[in-house]
Design a protein around this motif. Structure first.
Motif, PDB file in Angstrom:
ATOM      1  N   PRO A  53      32.288  60.574 -20.815  1.00 31.05           N
ATOM      2  CA  PRO A  53      30.908  60.250 -20.411  1.00 31.05           C
ATOM      3  C   PRO A  53      29.885  60.767 -21.418  1.00 31.05           C
ATOM      4  O   PRO A  53      30.011  61.872 -21.939  1.00 31.05           O
ATOM      5  N   LEU A  54      28.868  59.961 -21.675  1.00 30.52           N
ATOM      6  CA  LEU A  54      27.777  60.350 -22.553  1.00 30.52           C
ATOM      7  C   LEU A  54      26.657  61.003 -21.750  1.00 30.52           C
ATOM      8  O   LEU A  54      26.446  60.660 -20.581  1.00 30.52           O
ATOM      9  N   PRO A  55      25.889  61.904 -22.345  1.00 31.49           N
ATOM     10  CA  PRO A  55      24.758  62.516 -21.633  1.00 31.49           C
ATOM     11  C   PRO A  55      23.735  61.482 -21.170  1.00 31.49           C
ATOM     12  O   PRO A  55      23.174  61.588 -20.086  1.00 31.49           O
ATOM     13  N   VAL A  56      23.490  60.468 -22.021  1.00 34.61           N
ATOM     14  CA  VAL A  56      22.618  59.341 -21.659  1.00 34.61           C
ATOM     15  C   VAL A  56      23.500  58.100 -21.637  1.00 34.61           C
ATOM     16  O   VAL A  56      23.892  57.594 -22.691  1.00 34.61           O
ATOM     17  N   PRO A  57      23.839  57.577 -20.450  1.00 33.39           N
ATOM     18  CA  PRO A  57      24.839  56.499 -20.377  1.00 33.39           C
ATOM     19  C   PRO A  57      24.318  55.115 -20.721  1.00 33.39           C
ATOM     20  O   PRO A  57      25.111  54.183 -20.857  1.00 33.39           O
ATOM     21  N   GLY A  58      22.998  54.954 -20.853  1.00 27.13           N
ATOM     22  CA  GLY A  58      22.503  53.620 -21.138  1.00 27.13           C
ATOM     23  C   GLY A  58      21.023  53.610 -21.441  1.00 27.13           C
ATOM     24  O   GLY A  58      20.323  54.619 -21.291  1.00 27.13           O
ATOM     25  N   MET A  59      20.544  52.440 -21.889  1.00 21.82           N
ATOM     26  CA  MET A  59      19.124  52.278 -22.198  1.00 21.82           C
ATOM     27  C   MET A  59      18.772  50.796 -22.155  1.00 21.82           C
ATOM     28  O   MET A  59      19.647  49.931 -22.299  1.00 21.82           O
ATOM     29  N   SER A  60      17.512  50.517 -21.922  1.00 17.33           N
ATOM     30  CA  SER A  60      17.026  49.139 -21.911  1.00 17.33           C
ATOM     31  C   SER A  60      15.942  48.965 -22.959  1.00 17.33           C
ATOM     32  O   SER A  60      15.397  49.954 -23.481  1.00 17.33           O
ATOM     33  N   SER A  61      15.613  47.698 -23.259  1.00 19.04           N
ATOM     34  CA  SER A  61      14.653  47.388 -24.328  1.00 19.04           C
ATOM     35  C   SER A  61      14.979  48.221 -25.568  1.00 19.04           C
ATOM     36  O   SER A  61      14.115  48.900 -26.131  1.00 19.04           O
ATOM     37  N   VAL A  62      16.231  48.155 -25.988  1.00 24.11           N
ATOM     38  CA  VAL A  62      16.732  49.043 -27.049  1.00 24.11           C
ATOM     39  C   VAL A  62      16.035  48.729 -28.371  1.00 24.11           C
ATOM     40  O   VAL A  62      16.095  47.596 -28.856  1.00 24.11           O
TER      41      VAL A  62
END
Length: 257
Positions: free
Chosen positions: A89-98
């Motif tokens: 698992p990553l500390p930040v699992p996702g993002m939008s408007s990358v």
């Protein structure tokens, strides 16, 4: 010492509970109806909790193990690797408007030239029995007004140690798409002021999606190698969802003729 004692007491308590309910089950044929009705209620309450525990345990234990680095690789491989995004698992699992050049984790970067980003990246837990990688990566593309979209994976130092022109570098992946598109893999190896590039199209129509880069066809200066990375280039990605369930790399020397 207290932890060991606690485990021993827990096992003893469990055995007593099992013996208790085993005795009640044996005597159920002769137990008075009033008492039997009480026991049935208690047993149903206990079964509800046990069923909930078994359900959650089955789901979790069926998932690929976190940190798993095992995968099938060619005989004679002297280096192999699964990037961190697909391992744990990553500390930040996702993002939008990358935005362009944004990293997800420490090894994966998304590049594009969109004026307005309608792109999302998300790490997801693999749950299929066939998956070896604990995690996958999902890329959602909505309106796309750019001319290129690529996912860059930085290769670790282990890929460079002892790297020679006699080596084959192999990439294996599992890709799912909402609709067909073309994906190209480009290996980049920087040596001094120059960068060697080898490009292969992923055979997405085949059951085994694999490409190999033969360094014999490069002008690589083996003594000056200092960085390597892979570009995954998506052609015509608009209004599509691409899930990369696994991504692995291996290296082996070419057989001598």
């Amino acid at each position: 010492m207290s932890l060991i004692n606690s485990r021993i007491l827990s096992r003893l308590a469990h055995r007593r509970v099992v013996r208790h309910w085993a005795a009640l089950a044996r005597d159920a044929g002769t137990t008075g109806l009033h008492r039997l009705r009480q026991q049935r209620t208690m047993a149903r309450e206990l079964r509800a909790q046990l069923d909930a525990l078994i359900h959650d345990a089955d789901n979790r234990l069926a998932l690929p193990l976190l940190g798993n680095t095992a995968f099938r690789k060619p005989h004679g491989s002297d280096w192999s690797w699964r990037p961190e995004l697909w391992r744990g698992p990553l500390p930040v699992p996702g993002m939008s408007s990358v935005p362009n050049g944004k990293m997800l984790g420490d090894e994966v970067t998304l590049f594009h030239d969109c004026h307005f980003s309608e792109l999302t990246l998300r790490q997801l837990r693999n749950q299929r029995e066939s998956d070896l990688a604990p995690y996958g990566l999902r890329l959602d593309v909505f309106r796309f007004d750019g001319s290129f979209l690529s996912l860059v994976v930085d290769l670790p130092q282990g890929a460079l140690d002892g790297l020679q022109k006699k080596h084959l570098i192999r990439m294996d992946t599992i890709v799912e798409m909402e609709k067909p598109l073309e994906i190209f893999a480009r290996l980049n190896i920087r040596h001094g002021p120059n960068t060697e590039q080898l490009v292969r199209e992923l055979p997405l129509h085949e059951s085994e999606i694999m490409v190999e880069f033969d360094l014999a066809y490069s002008r690589l200066n083996e003594k000056r190698i200092d960085k390597a990375w892979i570009d995954l280039i998506f052609e015509g990605p608009e209004m599509n969802q691409v899930t990369i369930r696994d991504l692995t790399f291996s290296r082996r020397p070419r057989a001598e003729l």
